[in-house]
Design a protein around this motif. Structure first.
Motif, PDB file in Angstrom:
ATOM      1  N   ASP A 125      -7.867  13.680  -3.605  1.00 54.68           N
ATOM      2  CA  ASP A 125      -6.440  14.002  -3.585  1.00 54.68           C
ATOM      3  C   ASP A 125      -6.176  15.330  -4.279  1.00 54.68           C
ATOM      4  O   ASP A 125      -5.398  16.157  -3.790  1.00 54.68           O
ATOM      5  CB  ASP A 125      -5.630  12.895  -4.267  1.00 54.68           C
ATOM      6  CG  ASP A 125      -5.600  11.609  -3.470  1.00 54.68           C
ATOM      7  OD1 ASP A 125      -5.816  11.666  -2.247  1.00 54.68           O
ATOM      8  OD2 ASP A 125      -5.357  10.548  -4.073  1.00 54.68           O
ATOM      9  N   SER A 154      -2.370   6.673 -11.703  1.00 56.63           N
ATOM     10  CA  SER A 154      -3.733   6.160 -11.705  1.00 56.63           C
ATOM     11  C   SER A 154      -4.422   6.255 -10.354  1.00 56.63           C
ATOM     12  O   SER A 154      -5.636   6.099 -10.269  1.00 56.63           O
ATOM     13  CB  SER A 154      -3.743   4.699 -12.174  1.00 56.63           C
ATOM     14  OG  SER A 154      -2.955   3.896 -11.308  1.00 56.63           O
ATOM     15  N   THR A 155      -3.661   6.518  -9.285  1.00 55.74           N
ATOM     16  CA  THR A 155      -4.256   6.535  -7.949  1.00 55.74           C
ATOM     17  C   THR A 155      -4.575   7.938  -7.451  1.00 55.74           C
ATOM     18  O   THR A 155      -4.980   8.100  -6.300  1.00 55.74           O
ATOM     19  CB  THR A 155      -3.311   5.842  -6.950  1.00 55.74           C
ATOM     20  OG1 THR A 155      -2.044   6.510  -6.961  1.00 55.74           O
ATOM     21  CG2 THR A 155      -3.105   4.387  -7.303  1.00 55.74           C
ATOM     22  N   ASN A 196       0.821  -1.216   0.000  1.00 55.43           N
ATOM     23  CA  ASN A 196       0.000   0.000   0.000  1.00 55.43           C
ATOM     24  C   ASN A 196       0.854   1.264   0.000  1.00 55.43           C
ATOM     25  O   ASN A 196       0.384   2.343  -0.387  1.00 55.43           O
ATOM     26  CB  ASN A 196      -0.921   0.014   1.216  1.00 55.43           C
ATOM     27  CG  ASN A 196      -1.907  -1.136   1.215  1.00 55.43           C
ATOM     28  OD1 ASN A 196      -1.857  -2.013   2.070  1.00 55.43           O
ATOM     29  ND2 ASN A 196      -2.808  -1.151   0.248  1.00 55.43           N
ATOM     30  N   SER A 247       2.729   3.381  -3.909  1.00 54.01           N
ATOM     31  CA  SER A 247       2.300   4.550  -4.681  1.00 54.01           C
ATOM     32  C   SER A 247       2.661   5.853  -3.985  1.00 54.01           C
ATOM     33  O   SER A 247       2.833   6.882  -4.649  1.00 54.01           O
ATOM     34  CB  SER A 247       0.789   4.492  -4.942  1.00 54.01           C
ATOM     35  OG  SER A 247       0.063   4.550  -3.722  1.00 54.01           O
ATOM     36  N   SER A 278       2.277   7.666  -8.288  1.00 52.35           N
ATOM     37  CA  SER A 278       1.414   6.847  -9.141  1.00 52.35           C
ATOM     38  C   SER A 278       0.392   7.742  -9.812  1.00 52.35           C
ATOM     39  O   SER A 278      -0.247   8.577  -9.154  1.00 52.35           O
ATOM     40  CB  SER A 278       0.707   5.762  -8.317  1.00 52.35           C
ATOM     41  OG  SER A 278      -0.203   5.031  -9.111  1.00 52.35           O
ATOM     42  N   ARG A 335       1.990  12.189  -4.232  1.00 49.68           N
ATOM     43  CA  ARG A 335       1.163  11.382  -5.120  1.00 49.68           C
ATOM     44  C   ARG A 335       1.719  11.349  -6.541  1.00 49.68           C
ATOM     45  O   ARG A 335       1.425  10.423  -7.300  1.00 49.68           O
ATOM     46  CB  ARG A 335      -0.267  11.916  -5.146  1.00 49.68           C
ATOM     47  CG  ARG A 335      -0.982  11.841  -3.828  1.00 49.68           C
ATOM     48  CD  ARG A 335      -1.048  10.431  -3.294  1.00 49.68           C
ATOM     49  NE  ARG A 335      -2.216   9.711  -3.769  1.00 49.68           N
ATOM     50  CZ  ARG A 335      -2.301   8.393  -3.865  1.00 49.68           C
ATOM     51  NH1 ARG A 335      -1.269   7.660  -3.571  1.00 49.68           N
ATOM     52  NH2 ARG A 335      -3.404   7.818  -4.269  1.00 49.68           N
ATOM     53  N   SER A 390      -6.873  10.585  -6.855  1.00 49.36           N
ATOM     54  CA  SER A 390      -8.333  10.692  -6.842  1.00 49.36           C
ATOM     55  C   SER A 390      -8.774  12.152  -6.818  1.00 49.36           C
ATOM     56  O   SER A 390      -7.957  13.074  -6.687  1.00 49.36           O
ATOM     57  CB  SER A 390      -8.894   9.965  -5.622  1.00 49.36           C
ATOM     58  OG  SER A 390      -8.460  10.595  -4.425  1.00 49.36           O
TER      59      SER A 390
END
Length: 298
Positions: free
Chosen positions: A131, A125-126, A115, A118, A123, A190, A128
């Motif tokens: 975020d 794709s993560t 976990n 990322s 990352s 991120r 959001s």
């Protein structure tokens, strides 16, 4: 461009631009203060915040912001009041933060070291929507501080004693710099990752210094480099399926090498031009003198 057809890439590119602005904006003060490794220390302690976020089922970004701010403030307090040197304080933040992050993430329900990946290396794709909202708010704070208080922060970064004599609140400004650096780390984690964010705070500033020595020009060039490499790294990561954080850092180092190669001959030409305008001391006329017999000599 098909890259903009995907919502996750739109969010990633927006986050990348904000990271490209905020990281060099804070990094220029850290470089002036000779605290280039502060971003590394804060990045490691932010791992504890990410782990706590998973453990408490709260936003990892906001928890990491809280924990990293506390860690940065503690580091400043140790530097002021403790007998322990700053490098020892950084070491404690490094190892304690890493250990805390690994411990808490494994204590979280269904949590594992996977976990953290990322957050450690970034990352696309993560990222959001929540975020992006957090990143926008935190980036706004960083920009307001680094631009609104640029004169005061620069004065403290250059010479704390002189700044104190002029009446500036040196301790408060030092704390604010540390807090702003902590916020910047969480803004960037991120996209670039906690382990690589320090490079984006320092290397663009070092690259900009190859072309300019004035603060304003260095600031502008560093931010321009930051935006360019974060966008370039994000786009490259999408098309080539490579890690975004590593790609951005390698592009940043490439920019530094290129600007250094460009600046070296320019600096030599400037030095020669200055020497010629000043005149060659060896060609200055030597005043004549007379010996005891009255003959002219040198």
């Amino acid at each position: 461009m098909d890259i903009l057809d995907y919502a996750f890439m739109q969010r990633a590119l927006l986050a990348a631009v904000l990271v490209g602005i905020t990281a060099p904006a804070v990094g220029i003060y850290l470089v002036q203060r000779r605290q280039a490794l502060m971003g590394d220390g804060i990045g490691h302690v932010a791992m504890t915040g990410v782990g706590l976020g998973f453990l408490l089922s709260w936003s990892p970004i906001w928890m990491a912001t809280l924990v990293s701010v506390v860690g940065a403030v503690l580091m400043e307090l140790i530097r002021w009041y403790g007998r322990t040197r700053g490098d020892i304080a950084l070491a404690m933040l490094f190892y304690g933060g890493m250990a805390g992050g690994v411990m808490f993430i494994n204590l979280a329900p269904g949590g594992s070291n996977a976990n953290l990946t990322s957050y450690l290396f970034g990352s696309l794709s993560t990222v959001s929507e929540s975020d992006v909202t957090a990143i926008c708010l935190l980036a706004a704070f960083v920009v307001l501080v680094t631009l609104g208080l640029r004169r005061q922060l620069f004065a403290v970064s250059q010479d704390e004693e002189f700044a104190r004599v002029t009446g500036l609140p040196v301790r408060a400004l030092n704390l604010l710099t540390a807090v702003t650096a902590a916020v910047t780390v969480t803004v960037a984690m991120r996209v670039v990752g906690l382990l690589l964010v320090s490079a984006l705070m320092v290397v663009p500033v070092a690259a900009a210094q190859q072309l300019s020595r004035s603060f304003a020009a260095t600031f502008a060039i560093a931010v321009a480099i930051g935006i360019s490499v974060t966008i370039g790294g994000t786009v490259t990561s999408y098309y080539q399926d490579v890690p975004p954080g590593a790609t951005i850092v390698l592009l940043t180092i490439g920019a530094f090498i290129a600007l250094t190669a460009l600046a070296t001959p320019l600096n030599r030409r400037r030095a020669r031009a200055m020497a010629q305008s000043a005149g060659d001391p060896a060609e200055c006329p030597i005043p004549a003198t007379r010996d005891s017999s009255g003959k002219v000599g040198v």
